[in-house]
Scaffold this motif. Structure first.
Motif, short mmCIF file in Angstrom:
data_model
loop_
_atom_site.label_atom_id
_atom_site.label_comp_id
_atom_site.label_asym_id
_atom_site.label_seq_id
_atom_site.Cartn_x
_atom_site.Cartn_y
_atom_site.Cartn_z
N ASN A 232 31.89 -4.70 8.24
CA ASN A 232 30.59 -3.89 7.30
C ASN A 232 29.83 -5.24 7.43
N ASP A 286 28.83 4.12 5.57
CA ASP A 286 28.59 3.17 6.86
C ASP A 286 28.10 3.70 8.22
N MET A 289 26.65 0.26 9.14
CA MET A 289 27.05 -0.35 10.24
C MET A 289 26.26 -1.26 11.06
#
Length: 598
Positions: A232, A286, A289
């Motif tokens: 992250n 996600d 990212m």
């Protein structure tokens, strides 16, 4: 659900439960405008997943932060199925039966264990009458419903995550565009294909953020928390710190997306659309990212963008995490295309019956309130009417007395005016004569031209004429009839003599008439014809061939008419006498009627 059957509340909670966190939006819909009031992300661990001991604590935290409101929840895409069915029928009952038969045949389940919904699509490709059908096992939907029982609020809408993505995309991109909507979650990826602005295919596959974190953990031989943190915060896909094994995993994930899109396009060759014509919109936790979007854009023919790049999405961050929750809110208000509701039938029936009872109770109370208001208003109106009648009678009596006084004053004014009206009329006539004479005296005249006579019309036609010379031929008859005299009332006559020839004299007279017409005193200025002229001037002061007469008709004298005609005055006296007699008979006093006058 029909949005017009929603309960009378102004706010709702749209909740999307993932494997790592719960995303919630507090929304309302006022006058057709969807508004987001607040958003929250609540982290989930192994002990706080739905059905675990820590789950009630999560719901309590949600209530404390956003309040207690009716819910709109999602069901994981892998627990549902949505597809396009091309149905030839046109009757609603026939269509419903065909969809029901197809769902039972494709799923292998009985009708009683399936929850389904459907809506018509715009024809596309080889489909002439397409319908978007969504169904799921009733047990799986009820399991999600039971997870929120402790929250203590009604569940207004249930939908799959992919259908919610389509609804959210249609809200912010209403144009008929082609797009691949990708929700990259922790446990898997959910995909929805939008063709010509409508959802036409949804699926999911088990490659998600947890697999990416596991790859980082295996590569670095570090704890899972550290690997999750590195995913992250660090750019492990581009630049000097790029991780080859992570790139290969992302390539495999990207290849699965391309395969899904190309397989669907291969099944619909009539569209004549390539994969490069689709925008790929990334959302999910996600999808943020670091380096992911840059890596995909550099190594794919597809056009990748994040959900936050779409115009019209509410200004919340991170936008991609709330795409599903926003789509749930859109579906609640039927703003995202065909219906895809997975609300169980018994819940719909119970809610409809409850709504009918509420409407009945509200109608009963409304009728009672109206009856009380009508009775109260009727009683008040009767008292008010009686009092108003008494007031109006008193006012009518006062108005009648005022009208009688006005008539008496009017009659007195008419009598007084008749006494002075002849004087005023003569005074106005005198002023008009003086003003006219002044205008004549001050008017410039050519050489050897002069005015020889000025008189009012009555004097002009009643004065004694000068006899003709003894050797002159007898003149033609010039007697003035009564109609001619009437036409010349309220007028003056001026005679003019000049030694100019006839054409020149007429030019002078024409200019003279035009100048006198400009005066506001005169209504008409003209030359008298020979049969209207009188012999009142001696021949010694006039030139026979240059002798002319002008008539000056004055504007009407406002004092020439009485204020009231004799008939009107007689009627007014008779009316006042009758009212006075009536008042005396009723025992009142009356003022005497004025009868003076000429």
């Amino acid at each position: 659900m029909n949005r017009f059957s929603l309960p009378p509340t102004r706010r709702f909670l749209a909740v999307d439960v993932g494997s790592r966190c719960l995303k919630a939006l507090l929304v309302s819909n006022r006058f057709g405008r969807l508004r987001v009031h607040a958003h929250r992300v609540i982290g989930l661990d192994e002990t706080s997943q739905p059905g675990r001991p820590g789950w009630p604590r999560v719901l309590e935290e949600l209530r404390e932060e956003l309040g207690s409101h009716p819910l709109v929840i999602s069901v994981a895409q892998h627990a549902t199925d949505s597809q396009v069915l091309d149905l030839p029928g046109s009757d609603a009952r026939t269509i419903r039966q065909q969809i029901q038969d197809d769902i039972v045949r494709l799923s292998g389940l009985t009708e009683s264990t399936i929850i389904y919904d459907y809506g018509q699509l715009v024809p596309f490709g080889q489909f002439a009458n397409p319908y978007w059908v969504t169904h799921a096992r009733e047990s799986e939907v009820l399991a999600v419903v039971h997870q929120f029982e402790s929250f203590g609020e009604d569940i207004l809408e249930i939908s799959s995550t992919a259908n919610a993505l389509v609804a959210a995309y249609r809200e912010v991109q209403p144009a008929t565009t082609n797009a691949l909507l990708v929700d990259l979650g922790s446990s898997g990826t959910e995909v929805a294909i939008v063709c010509q602005g409508q959802g036409v295919y949804v699926t999911s596959f088990a490659v998600g953020g947890m697999l990416l974190s596991e790859q980082i953990r295996a590569e670095r031989r570090c704890p899972a928390m550290e690997a999750e943190f590195a995913k992250n915060t660090e750019n492990l896909l581009t630049g000097d710190d790029a991780m080859l094994s992570l790139r290969q995993l992302v390539d495999r994930w990207h290849g699965e997306l391309v395969r899904i899109l190309e397989d669907w396009l291969g099944e619909h060759p009539v569209l004549n659309v390539s994969a490069s014509q689709f925008d790929v919109v990334l959302c999910g936790g996600d999808a943020e990212m670091p380096g992911l979007l840059d890596y995909l854009s550099a190594n794919s023919v597809l056009n990748f963008k994040r959900w936050s790049d779409l115009p019209g999405f509410p200004p919340i961050q991170p936008a991609g995490q709330f795409a599903v929750a926003f789509g749930l809110a859109c579906q609640l208000f039927r703003r995202g295309g065909p219906s895809t509701s997975l609300v169980p039938d018994e819940v719909r029936i119970a809610r409809k019956e409850h709504g009918a009872v509420q409407v009945l109770h509200a109608g009963t109370w409304l009728v009672l309130a109206v009856i009380v208001l009508v009775l109260g208003f009727g009683t008040w109106q009767k008292f008010y009417f009686i009092r108003e009648v008494e007031n109006q009678l008193e006012q009518a009596q006062v108005v009648l007395q005022q009208a009688q006084q006005t008539d008496r004053l009017k009659l007195q004014l008419a009598n007084d005016y008749e006494e002075i009206r002849p004087v005023l009329s003569r005074q106005r006539q005198t002023l008009a004569a003086v003003d006219t004479l002044g205008l004549i005296l001050n008017h410039p005249l050519p050489t050897n031209s002069w005015f020889v006579l000025f008189a009012d019309a009555d004097s002009y036609y009643t004065a004694t004429t000068i006899p003709l010379p003894t050797n002159a031929p007898p003149p033609a008859a010039t007697s003035v009839s009564s109609s001619t005299a009437a036409r010349l009332t309220n007028a003056f006559v001026a005679e003019f003599s000049t030694d100019l020839d006839a054409p020149s004299a007429r030019v002078v007279l024409s200019k003279m008439i035009d100048q006198f017409k400009a005066s506001p005193h005169f209504r008409k200025v003209d030359i008298l014809s020979p049969d209207q002229r009188r012999r009142l001037v001696k021949d010694a002061v006039v030139i026979p061939d240059g002798h002319y007469a002008l008539s000056f008709t004055m504007n009407d004298n406002e004092f020439g008419k009485p204020f009231l005609t004799p008939d009107e005055m007689r009627q007014l006296r008779n009316q006042l006498d009758k009212e006075r007699s009536k008042t005396l008979r009723s025992g009142g006093s009356a003022e005497p009627t004025t009868t003076t006058g000429r």
